[in-house]
Design a protein around this motif. Sequence first.
Motif, PDB file in Angstrom:
ATOM      1  N   PRO A 183       0.797  -1.231   0.000  1.00 35.60           N
ATOM      2  CA  PRO A 183       0.000   0.000   0.000  1.00 35.60           C
ATOM      3  C   PRO A 183       0.828   1.279   0.000  1.00 35.60           C
ATOM      4  CG  PRO A 183      -0.975  -1.600   1.482  1.00 35.60           C
ATOM      5  CD  PRO A 183       0.347  -2.174   1.042  1.00 35.60           C
ATOM      6  N   SER A 184       1.985   1.277   0.661  1.00 38.00           N
ATOM      7  CA  SER A 184       2.816   2.480   0.695  1.00 38.00           C
ATOM      8  C   SER A 184       3.366   2.806  -0.694  1.00 38.00           C
ATOM      9  CB  SER A 184       3.976   2.291   1.682  1.00 38.00           C
ATOM     10  OG  SER A 184       3.493   2.182   3.005  1.00 38.00           O
ATOM     11  N   GLU A 185       3.787   1.771  -1.410  1.00 35.18           N
ATOM     12  CA  GLU A 185       4.276   1.993  -2.772  1.00 35.18           C
ATOM     13  C   GLU A 185       3.143   2.466  -3.668  1.00 35.18           C
ATOM     14  OE1 GLU A 185       6.360  -0.649  -6.331  1.00 35.18           O
ATOM     15  OE2 GLU A 185       6.569  -1.268  -4.223  1.00 35.18           O
ATOM     16  N   GLU A 186       1.950   1.910  -3.478  1.00 34.91           N
ATOM     17  CA  GLU A 186       0.794   2.348  -4.252  1.00 34.91           C
ATOM     18  C   GLU A 186       0.481   3.815  -3.982  1.00 34.91           C
ATOM     19  OE1 GLU A 186      -3.881   1.006  -5.005  1.00 34.91           O
ATOM     20  OE2 GLU A 186      -2.681   0.063  -3.440  1.00 34.91           O
ATOM     21  N   ALA A 187       0.532   4.198  -2.701  1.00 38.33           N
ATOM     22  CA  ALA A 187       0.265   5.589  -2.339  1.00 38.33           C
ATOM     23  C   ALA A 187       1.296   6.515  -2.961  1.00 38.33           C
ATOM     24  CB  ALA A 187       0.265   5.734  -0.817  1.00 38.33           C
ATOM     25  N   GLY A 188       2.567   6.092  -2.958  1.00 41.77           N
ATOM     26  CA  GLY A 188       3.612   6.919  -3.557  1.00 41.77           C
ATOM     27  C   GLY A 188       3.389   7.146  -5.036  1.00 41.77           C
ATOM     28  N   PHE A 189       2.930   6.110  -5.743  1.00 44.48           N
ATOM     29  CA  PHE A 189       2.651   6.256  -7.175  1.00 44.48           C
ATOM     30  C   PHE A 189       1.520   7.261  -7.401  1.00 44.48           C
ATOM     31  CE2 PHE A 189      -0.166   5.062 -10.663  1.00 44.48           C
ATOM     32  CZ  PHE A 189       0.693   5.180 -11.745  1.00 44.48           C
ATOM     33  N   ILE A 190       0.444   7.159  -6.600  1.00 41.88           N
ATOM     34  CA  ILE A 190      -0.708   8.050  -6.765  1.00 41.88           C
ATOM     35  C   ILE A 190      -0.314   9.494  -6.491  1.00 41.88           C
ATOM     36  CG2 ILE A 190      -2.978   8.648  -5.829  1.00 41.88           C
ATOM     37  CD1 ILE A 190      -3.368   5.627  -5.290  1.00 41.88           C
ATOM     38  N   VAL A 191       0.418   9.717  -5.408  1.00 39.09           N
ATOM     39  CA  VAL A 191       0.849  11.074  -5.055  1.00 39.09           C
ATOM     40  C   VAL A 191       1.742  11.651  -6.149  1.00 39.09           C
ATOM     41  CG1 VAL A 191       2.272  12.398  -3.452  1.00 39.09           C
ATOM     42  CG2 VAL A 191       0.602  10.760  -2.570  1.00 39.09           C
ATOM     43  N   SER A 192       2.672  10.862  -6.645  1.00 40.13           N
ATOM     44  CA  SER A 192       3.580  11.345  -7.697  1.00 40.13           C
ATOM     45  C   SER A 192       2.824  11.665  -8.977  1.00 40.13           C
ATOM     46  CB  SER A 192       4.654  10.290  -7.974  1.00 40.13           C
ATOM     47  OG  SER A 192       5.454  10.076  -6.829  1.00 40.13           O
ATOM     48  N   ALA A 193       1.835  10.826  -9.313  1.00 35.23           N
ATOM     49  CA  ALA A 193       1.069  11.051 -10.536  1.00 35.23           C
ATOM     50  C   ALA A 193       0.272  12.348 -10.450  1.00 35.23           C
ATOM     51  CB  ALA A 193       0.131   9.872 -10.785  1.00 35.23           C
ATOM     52  N   ILE A 194      -0.358  12.590  -9.308  1.00 34.81           N
ATOM     53  CA  ILE A 194      -1.138  13.831  -9.157  1.00 34.81           C
ATOM     54  C   ILE A 194      -0.215  15.036  -9.203  1.00 34.81           C
ATOM     55  CG2 ILE A 194      -2.566  15.158  -7.562  1.00 34.81           C
ATOM     56  CD1 ILE A 194      -3.760  12.514  -6.591  1.00 34.81           C
ATOM     57  N   ASP A 195       0.896  14.960  -8.479  1.00 41.24           N
ATOM     58  CA  ASP A 195       1.838  16.081  -8.450  1.00 41.24           C
ATOM     59  C   ASP A 195       2.350  16.394  -9.857  1.00 41.24           C
ATOM     60  OD1 ASP A 195       3.502  17.929  -6.742  1.00 41.24           O
ATOM     61  OD2 ASP A 195       5.101  16.831  -7.772  1.00 41.24           O
TER      62      ASP A 195
END
Length: 237
Positions: free
Chosen positions: A166-178
Amino acid sequence: RCLEGTDRLDADLAGLIGRYRDRLARMGALDLSALVADTVDALRADGGFLASVRKRFPVIAVDELQDINPAQFELLRLLGDGKTVLCIGDPDQAIYGFRGSDRSLFFGFRDGTGARTFTLPLNYRSVPAIVQAGAGIIGAGSAAPAAPVAVRSGRERVHVAAAGDPSEEAGFIVSAIDRLVGGVDSVAVDALRGAGGGRSFADFAVLFRTRAVRDALLPGFERAGLPFTFREDAPVT
């Protein structure tokens, strides 16, 4: 799961739950998880009670039949005997096996009662790419009598990203939005409106089902300085 009637009790747990239920009885209280199983026991034990409840409900409607568990199925059998029963469900959307639901009960009801079946293949919610992606994931394991058909139009594409946790998934989502908004600083200058054809934060929605994803995602937003509004319409499992 034991209170719901889906797991057997071992000796140690039986004693603990027995004392717990005795305490509830003295309080005049019931455990929410045990409501269905306790109701089934009461209906089985008292024919008069069963007859009175059946008389009250000439028509029974059940939603999400594919997620029914054995206790719920028995409740439906007891109350629905000789009644008009309407059930809605999709065996391809069975997701609560971890809570004791049994997809085979869907087929047991359909085939064992001679129920009339109406197939509803039209999807009014999603664009074709979403419908096709879902059908592709389910693949040959689909139990649907007809493939879903998207009614809406749209050319959106589905992108798949693999994450180890889940942490890696969250990092991908945050990076994509940014990346898509052009960075937090530039968005602040453009007053969240995505000047120059970019995206604004109002363009994004993140849907998730489990607490594990939520607990990783929200801190990730906070660390990155991304503004967000969290909405929980139903209990997250």
